[in-house]
Design a protein around this motif. Structure first.
Motif, PDB file in Angstrom:
ATOM      1  N   ARG A  47      -4.108   6.679   6.135  1.00 44.16           N
ATOM      2  CA  ARG A  47      -5.566   6.797   6.209  1.00 44.16           C
ATOM      3  C   ARG A  47      -6.168   5.603   6.954  1.00 44.16           C
ATOM      4  NH1 ARG A  47      -7.550   6.777   0.774  1.00 44.16           N
ATOM      5  NH2 ARG A  47      -6.477   8.762   0.599  1.00 44.16           N
ATOM      6  N   ALA A  48      -5.680   4.407   6.677  1.00 43.55           N
ATOM      7  CA  ALA A  48      -6.198   3.209   7.344  1.00 43.55           C
ATOM      8  C   ALA A  48      -5.876   3.242   8.833  1.00 43.55           C
ATOM      9  CB  ALA A  48      -5.606   1.960   6.694  1.00 43.55           C
ATOM     10  N   LEU A  64       0.823  -1.208   0.000  1.00 44.68           N
ATOM     11  CA  LEU A  64       0.000   0.000   0.000  1.00 44.68           C
ATOM     12  C   LEU A  64       0.857   1.258   0.000  1.00 44.68           C
ATOM     13  CD1 LEU A  64      -2.688  -0.943   2.664  1.00 44.68           C
ATOM     14  CD2 LEU A  64      -2.931  -0.951   0.196  1.00 44.68           C
ATOM     15  N   LYS A 105      -2.357   5.691   1.858  1.00 45.46           N
ATOM     16  CA  LYS A 105      -3.409   4.741   2.214  1.00 45.46           C
ATOM     17  C   LYS A 105      -3.138   4.104   3.565  1.00 45.46           C
ATOM     18  CE  LYS A 105      -5.248   3.607  -2.271  1.00 45.46           C
ATOM     19  NZ  LYS A 105      -5.639   2.540  -3.177  1.00 45.46           N
ATOM     20  N   LYS A 106      -1.858   3.829   3.865  1.00 49.81           N
ATOM     21  CA  LYS A 106      -1.512   3.276   5.176  1.00 49.81           C
ATOM     22  C   LYS A 106      -1.879   4.265   6.274  1.00 49.81           C
ATOM     23  CE  LYS A 106       2.481   0.584   3.728  1.00 49.81           C
ATOM     24  NZ  LYS A 106       3.930   0.452   3.854  1.00 49.81           N
TER      25      LYS A 106
END
Length: 67
Positions: free
Chosen positions: A39-40, A32, A36-37
């Motif tokens: 955000r997760a 990722l 994205k990391k």
């Protein structure tokens, strides 16, 4: 009579299958982008805060009713 099987071929096929599974798992874990990391991780922290915020603060730590 059954056909003989080549154990070396079987062993190598098993190793290839395991390597393919490891590669798929690693691509999910490490593939990722940083955005994205981040955000997760932020979403997981938000959910944890909401869950923790929903706890009652009645002072008792046990599940006993106190009858």
């Amino acid at each position: 009579m059954a056909d003989p099987i080549n154990l070396n071929r079987f062993r190598k096929a098993k190793a290839r299958k395991q390597a393919r599974e490891d590669a798929d798992r690693n691509s999910v874990l490490y593939g990722l982008p940083k955005a994205k990391k981040t955000r997760a991780r932020a979403e997981a922290e938000r959910i944890a805060r909401l869950h923790e915020g929903g706890r009652r603060e009645d002072g008792s730590e046990s599940d006993e009713t106190g009858d």
